[in-house]
Design a protein around this motif. Structure first.
Motif, PDB file in Angstrom:
ATOM      1  N   SER A   1       0.917   1.378 -10.951  1.00  0.00           N
ATOM      2  CA  SER A   1      -0.263   1.328  -9.309  1.00  0.00           C
ATOM      3  C   SER A   1      -1.291  -0.095  -9.621  1.00  0.00           C
ATOM      4  N   TYR A   2      -0.995   0.552 -11.342  1.00  0.00           N
ATOM      5  CA  TYR A   2      -1.916  -0.849 -12.082  1.00  0.00           C
ATOM      6  C   TYR A   2      -1.300  -2.940 -11.007  1.00  0.00           C
ATOM      7  N   LEU A   3      -0.710  -2.732 -11.818  1.00  0.00           N
ATOM      8  CA  LEU A   3       0.197  -3.529 -11.120  1.00  0.00           C
ATOM      9  C   LEU A   3      -0.102  -3.797  -9.069  1.00  0.00           C
ATOM     10  N   PHE A   4       0.224  -2.772  -8.673  1.00  0.00           N
ATOM     11  CA  PHE A   4       0.494  -3.586  -7.233  1.00  0.00           C
ATOM     12  C   PHE A   4      -1.267  -3.639  -6.877  1.00  0.00           C
ATOM     13  N   GLY A   5      -2.235  -2.500  -7.522  1.00  0.00           N
ATOM     14  CA  GLY A   5      -3.765  -3.043  -7.467  1.00  0.00           C
ATOM     15  C   GLY A   5      -3.852  -4.443  -7.760  1.00  0.00           C
ATOM     16  N   ASP A   6      -3.081  -5.214  -9.308  1.00  0.00           N
ATOM     17  CA  ASP A   6      -3.445  -6.316  -9.300  1.00  0.00           C
ATOM     18  C   ASP A   6      -2.974  -7.548  -8.502  1.00  0.00           C
TER      19      ASP A   6
ATOM     20  N   TRP B   1      -8.744   4.646  -1.439  1.00  0.00           N
ATOM     21  CA  TRP B   1      -9.333   5.646  -1.111  1.00  0.00           C
ATOM     22  C   TRP B   1      -8.199   6.679  -0.506  1.00  0.00           C
ATOM     23  N   THR B   2      -7.319   5.656   0.363  1.00  0.00           N
ATOM     24  CA  THR B   2      -6.136   5.796   0.508  1.00  0.00           C
ATOM     25  C   THR B   2      -5.105   6.293  -0.224  1.00  0.00           C
TER      26      THR B   2
ATOM     27  N   ALA C   1       1.098  -1.211  -0.635  1.00  0.00           N
ATOM     28  CA  ALA C   1       0.016   0.198   0.065  1.00  0.00           C
ATOM     29  C   ALA C   1       1.051   1.460   0.361  1.00  0.00           C
ATOM     30  N   GLY C   2       2.257   1.328   0.298  1.00  0.00           N
ATOM     31  CA  GLY C   2       3.026   2.307   1.095  1.00  0.00           C
ATOM     32  C   GLY C   2       3.089   2.733   0.024  1.00  0.00           C
ATOM     33  N   LEU C   3       4.236   0.788  -1.003  1.00  0.00           N
ATOM     34  CA  LEU C   3       4.104   2.089  -2.603  1.00  0.00           C
ATOM     35  C   LEU C   3       3.498   2.126  -3.415  1.00  0.00           C
ATOM     36  N   PHE C   4       2.059   1.422  -3.530  1.00  0.00           N
ATOM     37  CA  PHE C   4       0.905   1.994  -4.195  1.00  0.00           C
ATOM     38  C   PHE C   4       1.090   3.694  -4.338  1.00  0.00           C
ATOM     39  N   GLY C   5       1.379   4.203  -2.983  1.00  0.00           N
ATOM     40  CA  GLY C   5       0.483   5.316  -2.358  1.00  0.00           C
ATOM     41  C   GLY C   5       1.956   6.455  -3.105  1.00  0.00           C
ATOM     42  N   ALA C   6       3.102   5.975  -3.027  1.00  0.00           N
ATOM     43  CA  ALA C   6       4.539   7.041  -3.682  1.00  0.00           C
ATOM     44  C   ALA C   6       4.384   6.390  -5.291  1.00  0.00           C
ATOM     45  N   VAL C   7       3.948   6.081  -5.241  1.00  0.00           N
ATOM     46  CA  VAL C   7       3.827   5.736  -6.992  1.00  0.00           C
ATOM     47  C   VAL C   7       3.050   6.831  -7.888  1.00  0.00           C
ATOM     48  N   LEU C   8       1.472   6.688  -6.832  1.00  0.00           N
ATOM     49  CA  LEU C   8       0.559   8.198  -6.941  1.00  0.00           C
ATOM     50  C   LEU C   8       1.416   9.859  -6.917  1.00  0.00           C
ATOM     51  N   MET C   9       1.861   9.698  -5.853  1.00  0.00           N
ATOM     52  CA  MET C   9       2.698  10.337  -5.979  1.00  0.00           C
ATOM     53  C   MET C   9       3.310  11.627  -7.015  1.00  0.00           C
ATOM     54  N   ILE C  10       4.458  10.128  -7.385  1.00  0.00           N
ATOM     55  CA  ILE C  10       5.246  10.583  -8.213  1.00  0.00           C
ATOM     56  C   ILE C  10       4.769  11.069  -9.827  1.00  0.00           C
ATOM     57  N   SER C  11       3.742  10.772  -9.641  1.00  0.00           N
ATOM     58  CA  SER C  11       3.245  10.744 -11.465  1.00  0.00           C
ATOM     59  C   SER C  11       2.152  11.934 -11.270  1.00  0.00           C
ATOM     60  N   LEU C  12       1.651  11.860 -10.078  1.00  0.00           N
ATOM     61  CA  LEU C  12       1.285  13.560  -9.964  1.00  0.00           C
ATOM     62  C   LEU C  12       2.227  14.945 -10.612  1.00  0.00           C
ATOM     63  N   VAL C  13       3.619  15.011 -10.191  1.00  0.00           N
ATOM     64  CA  VAL C  13       4.188  15.965 -10.646  1.00  0.00           C
ATOM     65  C   VAL C  13       4.824  15.028 -12.309  1.00  0.00           C
ATOM     66  N   LEU C  14       5.278  13.927 -12.292  1.00  0.00           N
ATOM     67  CA  LEU C  14       5.897  13.407 -13.763  1.00  0.00           C
ATOM     68  C   LEU C  14       4.391  14.142 -14.909  1.00  0.00           C
TER      69      LEU C  14
END
Length: 229
Positions: free
Chosen positions: A52-57, A73-74, A17-30
Motif C-alpha cells: 500500500s505504501y508502494l502504491f501510495g508512493d 480516503w476511498t 487505486a484498485g490494487l491499493f484498495g485490494a491490498v488494504l482489504m487483504i491486510s485486514l484479514v491477515l
C-alpha cells in the motif's frame, strides 16, 4: 508526450487505486494472525500491506498529493464498510446445518478492533508518507527518488506500526512484547520498501512517461480533510 494525451486523463490511476484498495482489504484479514519467523514476530499482514505504501508512493510521485488523498480516503471507506459488513454477518443467526459460526468468529472476530486500529494507523501513516514524499520532492527538485521513497517510508511506516500495535493489541499482551512486535513490523516494512526499489523506481519512471505527468505539489493544500486542491 502530447497535450492531447495528457488532457485525455490518466490511464493507470484507476488500476493502481484498485490494487491499493485490494491490498488494504487483504491486510485486514491477515492482520489477525501473528507469526514468528527467524526470531522476528509480526502480523501476517506484512505479506502484502507494505505494497500500500508502494502504491501510495507511486500516486504521490506521479499524480500528486491530491490524488493520493482521494485514494486514501476511498480505502478508508472500504475498510469501514468491511467492519460494518462483518459485524452484521457475525450477528446474523447461522443456519442449522452450518456448524462454522464459532470458527467464523474465531478467525475474523478480532477483525473489528484490528480494523479500527488499522484505520487510525493507516490514515496517519499514509498521509504522513505522502506529505513527506511530496515535500522532499520539492526540496530536492525531483532528484534522489530512491532515497526519498525510503525516507518517507521510515517515518510513515514507523508511525503506522506504532499506532496499529498499540491500538490493536494494547492490553492483550505484555508491553515489552508489543514494542518488539512494533519494531519487527516496522523493520520488515522498511526492508520491504528497500527490496521493492528495483520495481518501484522503474515503475514510477514508466508511469511518468506513459501518463505525461510528474507532479510537483508547489501550490497544493496538504490538509488531509480537504478533498480538492
Amino acid at each position: 508526450m502530447s497535450a492531447a494525451r495528457v488532457s485525455a486523463g490518466p490511464v493507470y490511476l484507476v488500476p493502481i487505486a484498485g490494487l491499493f484498495g485490494a491490498v488494504l482489504m487483504i491486510s485486514l484479514v491477515l492482520a489477525g494472525k501473528i507469526v514468528s519467523v527467524g526470531g522476528l514476530t509480526f502480523t501476517a499482514a506484512v505479506i502484502v500491506f507494505p505494497a500500500s505504501y508502494l502504491f501510495g508512493d507511486v500516486l504521490t510521485e506521479v499524480y500528486g498529493y491530491a490524488s493520493t488523498r482521494a485514494v486514501v480516503w476511498t480505502g478508508f471507506l472500504a475498510q469501514a464498510l468491511w467492519i460494518l459488513a462483518y459485524g452484521i454477518a457475525a450477528a446474523l443467526p447461522p443456519a442449522s446445518f452450518w456448524p462454522h459460526q464459532a470458527a467464523f468468529e474465531a478467525v475474523l472476530g478480532a477483525t473489528p478492533r484490528l480494523a479500527l486500529a488499522g484505520l487510525a494507523a493507516y490514515l496517519t501513516g499514509e498521509f504522513l508518507n505522502a506529505y513527506l514524499l511530496a515535500k522532499l520532492k520539492l526540496r530536492f527538485r525531483g532528484r534522489g527518488l530512491a532515497a526519498r521513497l525510503v525516507a518517507s517510508t521510515l517515518v510513515g511506516q514507523g508511525i503506522d506500526s506504532a499506532l496499529f500495535i498499540g491500538l490493536g493489541f494494547g492490553g492483550l499482551y505484555p508491553a515489552a512484547d508489543l514494542v518488539r512486535l512494533a519494531l519487527s513490523i516496522w523493520a520488515l516494512k522498511v526492508a520491504w520498501e528497500i527490496v521493492a526499489l528495483p520495481l518501484s523506481v522503474p515503475l514510477i519512471g514508466f508511469l511518468k512517461r506513459a501518463e505525461g505527468r510528474d507532479a510537483f505539489d508547489t501550490d497544493t493544500d496538504f490538509n488531509p480533510f480537504r478533498l480538492r486542491g
